[in-house]
Design an enzyme around this catalytic site. Structure first.
Site, PDB file in Angstrom:
ATOM      1  N   LYS A  54       0.802  -1.285   0.125  1.00  0.00           N
ATOM      2  CA  LYS A  54      -0.016  -0.067   0.031  1.00  0.00           C
ATOM      3  C   LYS A  54       0.948   1.189  -0.055  1.00  0.00           C
ATOM      4  CE  LYS A  54      -3.824  -2.830   2.362  1.00  0.00           C
ATOM      5  NZ  LYS A  54      -4.189  -2.823   3.637  1.00  0.00           N
ATOM      6  N   GLN A  98      -3.492  -1.645   9.971  1.00  0.00           N
ATOM      7  CA  GLN A  98      -3.461  -3.018   9.382  1.00  0.00           C
ATOM      8  C   GLN A  98      -4.147  -3.795  10.353  1.00  0.00           C
ATOM      9  OE1 GLN A  98      -2.835  -3.597   6.029  1.00  0.00           O
ATOM     10  NE2 GLN A  98      -3.692  -5.501   6.370  1.00  0.00           N
ATOM     11  N   ASP A 121     -10.286   3.081   4.796  1.00  0.00           N
ATOM     12  CA  ASP A 121     -10.516   1.689   4.556  1.00  0.00           C
ATOM     13  C   ASP A 121     -12.202   1.522   4.924  1.00  0.00           C
ATOM     14  OD1 ASP A 121      -8.356   0.035   4.221  1.00  0.00           O
ATOM     15  OD2 ASP A 121      -7.880  -0.352   6.176  1.00  0.00           O
TER      16      ASP A 121
END
Ligand code: NAP
Length: 286
Positions: A54, A98, A121
């Site tokens: 990412k 994460q 997200d």
């Protein structure tokens, strides 16, 4: 019939190129780039690879990266304090923590601390609520990626029977909501669904996100259906989806491969969400 292969890699490359152009325009206009902060807690190798991917992808489109690594045995409040600090940092447009975090931490609490305006997200309770209410907000990247693929493949969702296998917060639930908003008739299946093949055979659009290699067989699929395979299952020598690709491609009219289907779209949508968050933050101060 042999299905059209929906090339997620090519679509993701187009999305990324478009984001790169818009990031450049943003940077020229505002004198700084959109910023993406990543938080990696602990030393899980798979998580480190995902976060690294990412960061690399965001640097490639001109997004500024702020990477934070926290030892796996740190107290949960250290992560909470970092999130609060990033929430307040104007250079940071998006924050990504994460998952999974180590067992002694509450991942739901931690992601819930992220300011919804920076929730690239799309996983905070506020973002999930906005989606459920049909209000504007940042959407989870993988379901969003599937919607982009369906659009690119020219699929008409209005009135279509859509079946989603899987009801996770990460994918299945938001996917069903997005399809509903696109006026599909949506059925969500899970491990307690009775006679799953009978349900999937009704689908004009079938989306599988289970985590079981090649579970969806050719005779589970209605002839001419569109099949989106979200599954990523690592076998001894390769990556396979939740759909038995070779069988299903003979029945479906279009299908995503694994790898090269949904996977590349997740990162592309993360980059797009970061840009959208940066633009919204600028609009809010204008
Ligand atoms: P998850 O949280 O484990 O959810 C799996 C879902 O599948 C659950 O709702 C479960 O039902 C359902 N399920 C399990 N066994 C079933 C069965 N035999 N019949 C019907 N339903 C069954 O997984 P997830 O996070 O949603 O991910 C699913 C898959 O997508 C994984 O392979 C993951 O690696 C992949 N994925 C890929 C991406 C990407 O970027 N390409 C992103 C996210 C996920 P219950 O709720 O009843 O337990």
């Amino acid at each position: 019939m042999s299905a059209q292969i929906i090339d997620g890699k090519a679509v993701a490359a187009r999305v990324r190129a478009q984001v790169a152009e818009e990031v450049k325009a943003f940077t020229d206009e505002h004198g700084r780039a959109p910023g993406l902060a990543t938080i990696l807690v602990g030393d899980d190798p798979a998580s480190a690879v995902y976060v690294g991917g990412k960061q690399k992808a965001s640097a490639e489109v001109g997004i500024e990266g702020f990477s934070h690594a926290i030892p796996g045995d740190a107290p949960e409040d250290d992560v909470a304090a970092l999130i609060e600090q990033l929430n307040a940092d104007e250079r940071v447009s998006g924050i990504l923590c994460q998952l999974p975090v180590p067992d002694h931490m509450d991942g739901v609490r931690l992601t819930g601390l992220i300011d919804a305006k920076k929730d690239v997200d799309g996983l905070t309770p506020e973002s999930a609520g906005l989606l459920a209410l049909g209000r504007e907000g940042l959407r989870p990247c993988t379901p969003l990626g599937c919607m982009v693929l369906l659009e690119e493949a020219g699929v008409r969702l209005e009135g279509a029977e859509a079946v989603v296998i899987g009801r996770s917060n990460l994918f299945g639930k938001p996917m069903a909501q997005l399809l509903l908003q696109a006026n599909a008739t949506v059925t969500t299946c899970h491990s307690r669904t009775r006679d799953l093949p009978a349900v999937t055979r009704r689908a004009d659009v079938l989306i599988a996100a289970v985590g079981r290699a090649e579970m969806v067989r050719g005779d589970w699929v209605k002839p001419g259906a569109i099949v989106i395979d979200v599954g990523m299952n690592r076998t001894q020598d390769c990556l396979v989806g939740d759909v038995a690709f070779e069988e299903v491609r003979e029945v479906a009219s279009a299908i995503t491969p694994v790898p090269g289907g949904v996977g590349p779209m997740t990162i592309a949508c993360l980059l797009r969400n970061t840009l959208l968050a940066a633009e919204a933050a600028m609009d809010a101060v204008a």
